[in-house]
Design an enzyme around this catalytic site. Structure first.
Site, PDB file in Angstrom:
ATOM      1  N   SER A 141       0.842  -1.199   0.208  1.00 14.48           N
ATOM      2  CA  SER A 141      -0.010  -0.111   0.211  1.00 14.48           C
ATOM      3  C   SER A 141       0.953   1.204   0.061  1.00 14.48           C
ATOM      4  O   SER A 141       2.158   1.177   0.371  1.00 14.48           O
ATOM      5  CB  SER A 141      -0.955   0.066   1.098  1.00 14.48           C
ATOM      6  OG  SER A 141      -0.097   0.153   2.366  1.00 14.48           O
ATOM      7  N   LYS A 142      -0.044   2.337  -0.451  1.00 12.59           N
ATOM      8  CA  LYS A 142       0.933   3.667  -0.449  1.00 12.59           C
ATOM      9  C   LYS A 142       1.477   4.075   0.851  1.00 12.59           C
ATOM     10  O   LYS A 142       2.485   4.589   0.795  1.00 12.59           O
ATOM     11  CB  LYS A 142      -0.152   4.635  -1.059  1.00 12.59           C
ATOM     12  CG  LYS A 142       0.299   5.412  -2.053  1.00 12.59           C
ATOM     13  CD  LYS A 142      -0.384   6.663  -2.632  1.00 12.59           C
ATOM     14  CE  LYS A 142      -1.807   6.892  -2.257  1.00 12.59           C
ATOM     15  NZ  LYS A 142      -2.366   7.928  -3.032  1.00 12.59           N
ATOM     16  N   ARG A 143       0.759   3.657   1.838  1.00 12.49           N
ATOM     17  CA  ARG A 143       1.400   3.984   3.139  1.00 12.49           C
ATOM     18  C   ARG A 143       2.677   3.355   3.654  1.00 12.49           C
ATOM     19  O   ARG A 143       3.540   3.960   4.126  1.00 12.49           O
ATOM     20  CB  ARG A 143       0.210   3.688   4.279  1.00 12.49           C
ATOM     21  CG  ARG A 143      -0.449   4.736   4.897  1.00 12.49           C
ATOM     22  CD  ARG A 143      -1.708   4.340   5.797  1.00 12.49           C
ATOM     23  NE  ARG A 143      -2.628   3.672   4.915  1.00 12.49           N
ATOM     24  CZ  ARG A 143      -3.050   2.551   5.462  1.00 12.49           C
ATOM     25  NH1 ARG A 143      -2.658   2.055   6.593  1.00 12.49           N
ATOM     26  NH2 ARG A 143      -3.911   2.027   4.844  1.00 12.49           N
ATOM     27  N   GLN A 144       2.962   2.275   2.945  1.00 16.98           N
ATOM     28  CA  GLN A 144       4.056   1.654   3.444  1.00 16.98           C
ATOM     29  C   GLN A 144       5.294   2.007   2.515  1.00 16.98           C
ATOM     30  O   GLN A 144       6.280   1.640   2.846  1.00 16.98           O
ATOM     31  CB  GLN A 144       4.011   0.129   3.225  1.00 16.98           C
ATOM     32  CG  GLN A 144       3.221  -0.286   4.675  1.00 16.98           C
ATOM     33  CD  GLN A 144       3.679  -1.476   5.064  1.00 16.98           C
ATOM     34  OE1 GLN A 144       4.846  -1.985   5.045  1.00 16.98           O
ATOM     35  NE2 GLN A 144       3.131  -2.136   6.045  1.00 16.98           N
ATOM     36  N   GLY A 145       5.060   2.319   1.365  1.00 22.47           N
ATOM     37  CA  GLY A 145       6.174   2.642   0.298  1.00 22.47           C
ATOM     38  C   GLY A 145       5.448   3.406  -0.955  1.00 22.47           C
ATOM     39  O   GLY A 145       4.377   3.627  -1.033  1.00 22.47           O
TER      40      GLY A 145
END
Ligand code: GLU
Length: 528
Positions: free
Chosen positions: A261-265
């Protein structure tokens, strides 16, 4: 045999997700492997999520990484969107009349129905279901409305949607080329909205109609669509159409096994390209996210990918997106690249890192030079940049030498600035302790550097090249009985200021006699 036709059907909602790139790649490879056609269709029926410019961006990326499609949406040289192929339009918002025609057919044949429920009612229903821990599902209130009532509501211009009349008994089943037989009870399938109140179809309806009309033979897409496929199967049956083959691709996971997901990378393909991952390396990496060559091989040329790819090699289990692996693959591609090409690619990154700048009126100067030069028709065409904050001009051959220093170590182009900064800067900061090899004293370090300095000073500027420097310094060590590390370590640190760097001979020859000696002198003074 039926012609193989696959499609990539992104929604223009902004950037291109790496998972979508995998979908595009597999569709492309499968089509090309089977001499089929690959199509780009734009699924823009969700108006709220549409992002201006994203079609152009998408096409640009596919073009850059050379996933060429036979039909679909293109962008001309002047930036205008155009469409080519016999099955258009390929932009769903331009196909509204087609969807309307087919929805009417479904209603007429009792496979779909008008639903007049208000947002408030649906919201309440959802809350109630949530409270009772039930899966959200339309409760079927409008399923049984009689014709008169429907007409009355339509006449009153009551807003409505059209829903799929899911069979209430029995099962829906289909074969997935990756996940095998899928069988699901009809009673758990929602009465999916097919057409929204604004007259736009939902993804489910548009997707089925288009795949049929565009004669798509294989639907290859992310696993997130697997739960929707039974609805699509019901629709194919309702229309009386043959189904395409389905192949769903495993989820992409972070190294900790959570969903990518965008949150992690980073998940945007454009960012990977910006960071200096080479398109061919990125594709190679993406190829292995869910496809198994059944051998230990990891590096595949584009032609090899086409030759080898088949759906039987696609795994069911989630594929781990490891940036480390991507770095490794990218580094491998960088090492194999002709230096000339690599240097060209690195130049913008050197400029961005503030190490060199283009000589602004360069073109003009070259012209003048050519005009004023009696001999040379090339007129110093090699000049083009200058080192930032200095007057020193550098040519492409020089930049090639700089890049050659790091070609072996580089993982991505955007690293080049950090890696070669030490060559361009005027002053280095030294950590005195770093100059010391093993148990040497500062005094010994200084003496060895002085010996090296004297030897190097004697070398002619034009002979200040790697092999020669190596010979001279090795002779010196032999003569004086100095161990390799005792000379070469302090020398390398004096030239670079770094713990890790290319060797001192290469570095010294790229720095040139003047700059190399200046750096050694500075360290000698530091140690006094
Ligand atoms: N528009 C859908 C997406 O962006 C396509 C799904 C499909 O391939 O059917 O994921």
């Amino acid at each position: 045999m039926k012609k193989i036709r696959t499609r990539f059907a992104p929604s223009p909602t902004g950037y291109l997700h790496v998972g979508s790139l995998r979908t595009a790649l597999y569709n492309y490879l499968f089509a090309k492997h089977n001499n089929g056609d690959f199509i780009l269709r734009i699924e823009d029926t969700d108006k709220a999520r549409f992002v201006e410019g994203s079609i152009e961006n998408l096409v640009k990326i596919l073009d850059l990484i050379e996933l060429k499609y036979n039909e679909g949406v293109f962008v001309d040289n002047d930036g205008k969107i155009s469409q080519k192929g016999n099955f258009g339009p390929y932009i769903q918002s331009e196909r509204l009349e087609i969807y309307k025609k087919y929805v009417d057919k479904l209603i007429k044949n009792d496979y779909a129905y008008f639903c007049f429920c208000s947002q408030e009612r649906l919201e309440e229903m959802r809350k109630e279901q949530q409270a009772q821990k039930m899966a959200p599902k339309y409760d079927g209130k409008c399923r049984g409305l009689d014709k008169k009532e429907i007409q009355r509501l339509l006449d009153k211009k009551t807003p409505y949607v059209v829903r799929l009349k899911t069979p209430q008994e029995g099962f829906t089943e289909f074969d997935d080329l990756v996940y095998g037989k899928i069988k699901i009870e009809n009673k758990v399938i929602d009465d999916q909205v097919l057409m929204k109140s604004d007259g736009f179809p939902t993804y489910h309806l548009a997707n089925v109609i288009d795949d049929h009309l565009m004669e798509i033979s294989h639907v290859i897409r992310g696993e997130e669509w697997l739960p929707s496929t039974p609805k699509h199967v019901i629709l194919y049956k309702a229309f009386g159409w043959d189904m395409p083959e389905f192949a769903h691709l495993p989820l992409l996971l972070n190294p900790d096994k959570s969903k990518l997901s965008k949150r992690q990378g980073d998940v945007a393909v454009e960012n990977y390209l910006k960071k200096g991952y080479l398109p061919e390396a990125l594709l190679n990496f993406i190829l292995l996210l869910g496809w198994n060559p059944k051998t230990e091989e990891e590096i595949f040329s584009f032609d090899e990918m086409i030759k080898r790819f088949d759906l039987s090699g696609v795994n069911k289990t989630g594929a781990i997106f490891s940036v480390e692996k991507l770095d490794w693959i990218n580094g491998t591609y960088i090492r194999c690249m002709p230096l000339e090409e690599l240097t060209e690619l690195c130049v913008p990154y050197l400029i961005e890192a503030g190490l060199i700048e283009r000589i602004m009126n360069y073109e003009l100067r070259i012209k003048n030079k050519i005009q004023n030069s009696k001999f040379s028709s090339r007129g110093g065409s090699a000049l083009g940049w200058k080192i930032q904050n200095s007057d020193k001009e550098v040519d492409f051959d020089y930049l090639k030498k700089v890049i050659a220093l790091e070609q072996e170590r580089m993982k991505k182009l955007s690293e080049i600035g950090e890696l070669v900064k030490f060559i361009f800067v005027d002053k280095l900061d030294y950590d005195k302790d770093l100059l010391v090899w093993k148990k040497m004293s500062f005094e010994e370090v200084k003496n060895n550097l002085e010996l090296a300095y004297d030897e190097l000073e004697k070398i002619d500027e034009k002979d200040f090249v790697k092999n020669n420097l190596e010979e001279v310094l090795r002779n010196l060590m032999g003569r004086e009985g100095i161990k390799t590390g005792e000379l070469l370590w302090p020398l390398r640190v004096a030239l670079t200021g770094l713990k890790g760097s290319p060797g001192p001979f290469e570095v010294a020859s790229v720095l040139g006699k003047g700059k190399a000696l200046k750096r050694i002198r500075k360290v000698i003074e530091l140690l006094r």
